[in-house]
Design a protein around this motif. Structure first.
Motif: not given
Length: 919
Positions: A476, A487, A536
């Protein structure tokens, strides 16, 4: 946790300015680095920085002929007398003016210091026990401008001094009747080097415009005659004149004879004076008008002259015929210093522009040593999981990997085209990931030394933060212009997701060590926790009181520390999203006042903050640094300051002193704010708020001291900081700390020895660890018989297992008893593995220290085994070849013997036939 960290080494900088020196044996280079001195061992390929520092950058270093003493002088003329054996400072002295060069006499009895246009001869320290180690003998006046270089004759009777007034002066170290002083001209530029021929008064002088003059003397060194001392009283007027001449030296509180060179040579009726004549004059091949000769060195036994130029080219010439032996371009920067070792095989070059230090073996045309620091400031660092390596990224766009044991860089990656903002290792320790302002995140392989992955964003973005998860699969990076977090997958190199939600630049990222959760700190006064397993999504949002600058997880993942712009460090529970405590660190960030600041240092410190945080290996303490010369260690539980480290005392940096020097104040304000330029009417450019580095092209550029990144080593024995000076390493010095454990009246060295005599190994080990003296612990462990180790480990109390394992890991790093300590480690881990597993968080630094030691021994042994294996193969092949050769020779001998037998039989038969025919 102990806090007795001491300065251990300086990495990332190998040369700044000043002169290089080789040791007496020629295997070590002594290089000045800023206000410190580094020693590079070329034989063992290691580096060491001496535990001393001057108040300003070092300009010259003088080494005694026996290699035991060194005199270090900084920009202001402050000198340190240093013992190179004990690494201790023996004496402080101040010359009150900048010193251009310093040189010991070959016999070690005197040394010459040149400052301004005068040469001062002192008695060498150490020959007599005196209160003042620097005793002035004579002062020599002659040059009309600043002096540049010194050289002695081999018998220490005379010395030569070069000057910026294009002249070279030859002085007598004693009162010689036929040589007191002699001036040589012949040059059209300042003198760079002057060198005497071996066992002669013949002289070579080299000037900046690339001219070499060869001077021949009509007198041998044995022809110098001592001047007779006259007992006749001097007239009153003559005594008054001499007193006026010596007044300047007496002001400095020194006593010494003053010798002044005059326009005419002294006339002696009895003895013929020494005369010089110019034998020849040579010119170096110049590639351009600006290719000045900048450095020179001469090796007397081999008659080789080495000259370095501003273009990075160096020449080797044989004198006095001026035959060119070798010419090479080693750099594109100006060569600032040249030195030759005692054998004449190795030549050391220092390039101050790029911070390069090179040692060249000219006969084989190969590098013996080649190191270069970061050209500009370091931005980030990271330790490998086993603590063997440190990776650094700098503003010059380079990623360098350093060995913590040798202190040297062994690989440099140059793929980035802009400043590096962050670097990190993956959990395997063989992959380095770096983020840069050039819009790329790159992954480097430490096996093949190549860039095998390049991660980019759909739209160009400047990445200011970086994090890699525990598995090494997720990479990241945070952008400072688009406020997004990107990411990628390490395996495929594809972009997986773009995390949006922050309303300001993302300043720092950190993955949890135990969960797949990413923490991101931003200037929008929030810290967001992103769940990597649940699409996420944002799991929690932690509100901050000010802009977030740095965020880090505790090694067990149960706590989060955040540094904010108001100088505070806040601690959070990531599971409940509640704040558990905070530390107000603004008062600990003491900052000096810049020369161009119009506010006091106390007011300026209110705007400072911590920019880098790091937990200790056990999680009990936190290390914090930022826009200050101090690094602070806080206790997390007590939320209090435990210790402050001053990382630099170098006044050559800006913002080091709390108050401005009154001597630099004028009626118009600070001298730094007053224009002393060419008189074109332009005002001075004052740095704008927020500008960190200043104008590199300005005439007076002073970098500001700051800490850009901090990391504890995985073993917990040391920590490192990237600063304006370089990469500073601080480590624990256990031998100086007495820290007993459960001490009682019966815990004495006598009782330990008594238990050893009775062969009560377990109780002896317990007593030694309660006393906690390294010497006793090592003595007890090495007394235990090899076949009793497993029995002793089984009967050891649980509380001493961790202590013994940590001690074994420390001993294994330096001891040569490899199998013995490996047996201890194996027995402890096999018998107490389950108990240690339950306390994995606390025992982790010890295990990592053990892994580091074993890995280092494994690397060394594997190299040795490979070397031996190839040697054995070579010996076997050679023996086979010799065996085949012998077999072939035997076959040839047998054939020759058979031929001889056949020939003799034929001759005997022929002789019988001849006899029969005669009969």
């Amino acid at each position: 946790m102990k806090f007795s960290y001491r300065f251990s080494n300086l990495l990332g900088a190998v040369y700044r300015q000043g002169n290089l020196n080789f040791s007496k044996d020629g295997n070590t280079v002594i290089s000045p680095v800023g206000n410190r001195v580094s020693v590079f061992d070329l034989k063992n390929n290691t580096s060491e920085t001496l535990p001393l520092s001057t108040t300003k950058n070092i300009t010259c270093v003088g080494l005694s002929p026996d290699g035991n003493l060194a005199i270090v002088v900084d920009e202001d003329g402050a000198a340190l007398l240093v013992s190179l054996i004990t690494r201790a400072i023996l004496h402080h002295f101040h010359f009150h003016k900048p010193v251009s060069s310093i040189r010991f006499s070959p016999d070690g009895r005197k040394f010459i210091v040149t400052k301004e246009n005068v040469a001062l001869m002192y008695h060498a320290p150490g020959k007599q026990r005196e209160f003042n180690a620097f005793v002035l003998d004579k002062s020599y006046y002659g040059p009309y401008d600043e002096t540049t270089c010194i050289d002695w004759t081999d018998d220490s009777k005379c010395f030569a001094v070069g000057s910026k007034d294009m002249s070279t002066w030859v002085f007598g170290a004693e009162r010689w009747a036929n040589l007191i002083y002699y001036s040589l001209g012949g040059h059209k530029d300042l003198i760079v080097g002057c060198f005497f021929e071996k066992d002669s008064l013949d002289l070579y002088t080299v000037s900046q415009d690339g001219t070499l003059c060869v001077w021949e003397s009509d007198t041998e060194p044995e022809g110098l005659v001592l001047k007779k001392s006259s007992d006749k009283p001097k007239p009153q007027r003559q005594r008054e004149e001499e007193e006026d001449d010596e007044e300047e030296e007496r002001i400095e509180g020194q006593e010494g004879e003053v010798i002044r060179g005059k326009a005419e040579a002294p006339k002696e009726k009895e003895v013929k004076n020494v005369r010089y004549k110019q034998r020849s004059k040579h010119f170096f091949n110049k590639e351009g008008d600006f290719n000045n000769l900048t450095a020179a060195a001469y090796h007397k036994p081999t008659h080789i002259l080495v000259t370095g130029f501003a273009s990075g080219i160096f020449h080797l010439h044989e004198l006095p015929e001026f035959n060119l032996i070798h010419s090479l371009s080693i750099s594109d920067q100006r060569i600032a210093s040249v030195s030759i070792n005692c054998s004449g095989d190795w030549i050391g070059f220092g390039c101050s522009g790029m911070g390069q230090l090179l040692v060249w073996e000219w006969q084989s045309e190969s590098y013996v040593f080649k190191q270069q620091g970061h050209f500009n400031n370091m931005a980030s660092l990271a330790y490998s999981p086993d603590g063997q390596y440190i990776v650094t990224g700098g503003d010059d766009g380079k990623v360098k990997v350093w060995n913590t044991n040798s202190g040297l860089c062994f690989v440099t990656f140059t793929e980035h085209t802009s400043s590096i903002t962050n670097v990190t290792f993956t959990s395997s320790g063989f992959v380095i990931v770096s983020a840069s302002l050039d819009g790329t995140v790159r992954a480097f392989d430490l096996h093949r030394y190549r860039n095998f992955r390049t991660f980019t964003s759909p739209r160009p973005a400047q990445f200011s933060s970086l994090a890699v998860d525990v598995s090494g699969e997720l990479v990241s990076a945070g952008a400072q212009d688009s406020f997004e977090v990107f990411l990628w997958s390490m395996q495929t190199g594809r972009l997986l997701e773009i995390l949006g939600g922050h309303e300001g630049p993302v300043s720092c990222l950190c993955f949890s060590p135990v969960q797949s959760i990413l923490a991101s700190a931003s200037w929008d006064r929030t810290v967001r926790l992103w769940d990597m397993l649940d699409s996420w999504q944002v799991k929690e949002t932690l509100p901050l009181t000010s802009d977030g600058l740095s965020v880090t997880y505790r090694p067990d993942g149960q706590e989060l520390a955040v540094a904010t712009l108001n100088g505070e460090i806040s601690f959070w529970d990531p599971h409940t999203a509640t704040q558990t405590g905070s530390v107000a660190g603004r008062h600990d960030l003491q900052m000096g006042r810049k020369e161009t600041d119009k506010v006091t240092a106390k007011q300026s410190a209110k705007g400072k903050s911590f920019t880098s945080l790091c937990y200790s290996a056990d999680g009990e303490s936190i290390l914090a640094g930022g826009q200050s010369k101090f690094v602070c260690i806080y206790n997390v539980k007590e939320q209090m300051l435990m210790k402050k480290f001053e990382i630099s005392c170098n006044l050559s940096f800006d913002a080091m002193e709390e108050f401005l020097d009154r001597r630099k104040m004028t009626e118009f304000g600070s001298l730094a704010l007053v224009d002393d330029g060419a008189g074109d009417g332009d005002s001075v450019n004052i740095s704008l708020p927020g500008v960190r580095k200043g104008d590199m092209s300005s005439r007076h550029f002073k970098p500001e001291i700051r800490v850009s990144s901090l990391r504890f080593s995985p073993t917990g024995r040391s920590w490192s900081a990237t600063t304006t000076e370089g990469l500073l390493v601080y480590s624990l010095d256990g031998s100086l700390v007495f820290d007993p454990y459960d001490l009682d009246m019966d815990v004495t060295p006598a009782s330990i020895h008594k238990q050893l005599r009775l062969q009560e190994w377990t109780s002896a080990i317990v007593l030694a660890f309660r006393l906690n003296e390294k010497a006793f612990k090592q003595e007890v462990l090495e007394t235990v018989p090899h076949d009793q180790i497993r029995v002793v480990c089984g009967s050891l109390p649980d509380i001493y297992v961790e202590k013994l394992l940590g001690f074994v890991a420390a001993c294994l790093e330096k001891s040569g008893h490899l199998q013995f300590y490996m047996t201890w480690a194996q027995s402890l881990l096999m018998l107490h593995g389950q108990k240690l597993k339950n306390r994995s968080g606390a025992i982790l630094p010890t295990l990592q220290a053990l892994q580091k030691s074993i890995q280092r021994h494994f690397d060394n042994m594997s190299k040795l085994c490979d070397f031996n294996m190839y040697n054995i193969r070579y010996a076997v092949a050679l023996s086979k070849q010799r065996g085949m050769k012998r077999a072939a020779e035997d076959d040839v001998k047998e054939e020759e013997e058979e031929d001889e037998e056949e020939l003799s039989e034929e001759m005997s038969e022929a002789s019988v036939e001849d006899a029969e025919m005669i009969l």
